[in-house]
Design a protein around this motif. Structure first.
Motif: not given
Ligand SMILES: Nc1ncnc2c1ncn2[C@@H]1O[C@H](COP(=O)(O)OP(=O)(O)OP(=O)(O)O)[C@@H](O)[C@H]1O
Ligand SMILES: [Mg+2]
Lengths: 260, 358
Positions: A86-93, A149-163, A178-183
């Protein structure tokens, strides 16, 4: 859509969850079938995120029973849920901010990696082979979500949508059943939303991944989900295929009346 | 265009996942190693070995240990010096009590002993974080030093816990000269630094960093928080323990428990703050900086005072030292939390584009 929806794999029975005096969930029952896209909707504070947290063991309900793949689940920790695919993503990144995109996604494969720290330190045994093998799988995920294109980029430099997309990648890297997706689409523009919808449908379609999705955008929910459960103030007020739910009196009153 | 990855196309993931993926970095490390192993022994004086290079390497190792725990796994510790003490006394006792044990084996055992103690004092980290954890490790600092003074057995009944280390015999050869000791310390430090680099670039390191950055997400991904944190404590303390053994055996030759004071723990913490939290190289930069700064000020300040004809008292040097340290630490905490290593990184990025601005 001509996909096969299977048997019930997750059955939640009479779940109640309280935080002190706050009743986050009250006597909620619903199930999730294999390969379906199951949406959870409801106004703010309805208990949607809490429901996901119950499913993957972050919260432990005071009452109720959880049947997963036919067996009753004992109280378990989140890392056990990961081991049950079971994997998931969070409402707040919830990305690992100090790491690159690649490392974040590689971390998603951690339950599948067996080498221990001594093998890593001395770079012998399974260490090197595993890093390469898993890198290949991760690269497939990267291709799938079009983030080469963003493979090596530190995640905190990415725009919200890409994060948000990287977070999905990290979850997919675990090859979850099973994948749980929160917003997953909150705060995205129309184009980004369309991309995300396409990815969710593709994941469901190509890998047969069961998806539990929380989403506020009604258009999206009605479009892509097979069945919808509606929560309000921690109670279930509707459950069924999108058309049924759309015409349900209680739902219209409680949910749509709440200003959505 | 001296430093760049352009043109170095990686055709395999293996090439991309080397320990130092950029060619210039590989070359740089190689040159450094050649200088350290061959050049320095030819050039440096005895004073340099025993007063600067050996302590530099030992503190860099301790800083590396702390950096694994704090920089990578995100668990703050104020007990580094105490774990060094464990290593020093453990190595001494293994030499003393185990017939014929090779010195390198007692160093390893010293590391393992420190790792065990580290796990013990890491247990609170399962419940508490940040400031409160720091206070718990402070308890380790005082408790360990107290134990070493309190139980005479640990120092073979010497007064006030002072120990004089045994001879350094490796493969039947006794290491006596500073240059021999330097080479021993250097080999151990290089080996452990490469091992650390390997750990942090693989799944072990990713698990540490995941726990550091977002523990809920880490556990949802399948990382077990308890073993991951305790492993960080164990590995970190192992490094500090070996550093402590080297400190006793290769640097001072004779140590007492009070030598491993809270001051020393803070010094190691400052090394990683200035050098770079979460950076292997930063541990070395920070150690060099903190050890060399006083020497530099010792020479520079009287010289400057002389230049302007000002009266100069020798205690002023130590006062100014404290001021400079304080200012630097505040600067790095506020302006560049990733320390010298990050500044170096930025310089490299600039160099990558040079001479074209874009
Ligand atoms: N860890 C917690 N401690 C205390 N109360 C909590 C906790 N998590 C959730 N709650 C409470 O439970 C209720 C349901 O919250 P939840 O986050 O599940 O709602 P939601 O449907 O996801 O809302 P939103 O649409 O705003 O994300 C809220 O009243 C919230 O304050
Ligand atoms: Mg929510």
């Amino acid at each position: 859509m001509s996909k096969k929806i299977g048997d019930v794999i997750l059955d939640l029975q009479n779940i109640s969850l309280r935080f002190g005096g706050v009743k986050a969930l009250t006597d909620i029952s619903f199930n999730v079938r294999e390969h379906e896209i199951r949406a959870i909707i409801g106004p703010n504070g309805a208990g949607k995120s809490s429901m996901l947290n119950v499913i993957n063991g972050v919260y432990h309900p005071q009452e109720g029973k959880i049947m997963f793949r036919g067996t009753e689940r004992k109280k378990m920790e989140p890392h056990m849920a990961a081991r049950q695919n079971i994997a998931r993503t969070f409402q707040n990144i919830a990305l690992f901010k100090g790491m690159t995109v690649l490392d974040n996604i590689m971390t998603g494969r951690i339950t599948k990696m067996k080498a221990n720290f001594i093998e890593h330190a001395l770079w012998f045994g399974r260490a090197k082979k595993e890093e390469l093998e898993h890198r290949k799988v991760v690269e497939e995920v990267i291709d799938f979500l079009e983030i080469q294109h963003i493979r090596k980029t530190p995640v905190n430099r990415l725009p919200y949508g890409l994060q948000k997309r990287v977070e999905l990648a990290r979850a997919l890297a675990a090859e979850p059943t099973m994948l749980l997706l929160d917003e997953p689409m909150a705060g995205m523009n129309v184009e980004e939303k369309q991309d995300m919808c396409r990815f969710i449908l593709d994941v469901n379609d190509q890998f047969g991944t069961t998806i539990v999705l929380i989403e506020h955008d009604m258009g999206v929910v009605m479009d892509i989900s097979d069945r919808v459960v509606v929560l309000d103030y921690g109670k279930k007020i509707g459950d069924g295929v999108p058309d049924e739910v759309k015409n349900n009196e209680d739902v219209i009153k409680a949910y749509l009346g709440a200003g959505h | 265009m001296l430093y760049r990855e352009a043109g170095q196309f990686k055709t395999t993931y293996a090439a991309d996942q080397q320990i130092f993926p950029i060619r210039q970095d590989r070359l740089g490390i190689l040159v450094l190693l050649v200088i350290a192993f061959l050049g320095v022994p030819l050039l440096a004086s005895e004073y340099w070995f025993s007063a600067i290079l050996i302590p530099f390497l030992i503190f860099a190792l301790a800083a590396l240990g702390l950096n694994i725990l704090t920089g990578y796994a995100g668990q703050l510790s104020l007990g580094s010096a105490a774990f060094m003490a464990v290593g020093a006394y453990a190595a001494y006792n293994f030499q003393l009590r185990v017939e014929g044990i090779p010195i390198l084996v007692s160093f390893i055992c010293a590391g393992l002993t420190a790792a065990g103690v580290g796990i013990l004092f890491g247990l609170p980290s399962l419940r508490i974080k940040g400031f409160y954890l720091a206070v718990a490790t402070l308890a380790a600092q005082f408790f360990i030093v107290w134990c070493l003074t309190k139980f005479p057995w640990l120092s073979n009944n010497s007064s006030s816990g002072v120990i004089s280390t045994q001879k350094l015999i490796i493969f039947g050869h006794e290491l006596k000269t500073p240059v021999e000791k330097y080479l021993l310390v250097l080999s151990i430090v290089v080996f452990l630094a490469l091992a650390a680099k390997n750990m942090v670039r693989s799944a072990t390191g990713r698990a540490w960093m995941a726990v550091r950055d977002m523990d809920v997400a880490a556990s949802v991904i399948g990382i077990r928080l308890m073993p991951t944190k305790l492993l960080a404590f164990a590995v970190s303390s192992f490094y500090c323990g070996v550093a402590g053994a080297l400190y006793a055996f290769c640097y001072l030759g004779s140590v007492e428990p009070d030598g491993f004071s809270l001051d020393m723990s803070f010094k190691i913490l400052f090394m990683i703050i200035i050098g770079g939290v979460g950076s292997i190289m930063g541990s070395f930069l920070g150690a060099a900086f903190i050890l060399l700064l006083p020497i530099f000020l010792d020479i520079a300040l009287p010289f400057l005072a002389g230049l302007f004809g000002l009266p100069f008292a020798s205690e002023t040097v130590s006062h100014i030292q404290i001021l400079v340290f304080g200012a630097l630490i505040m600067f790095f905490l506020i302006v560049e939390p990733h320390g010298l290593a990050r500044l170096w990184q930025i310089a490299k990025e600039k160099l990558r584009l040079w001479p074209f601005p874009h």
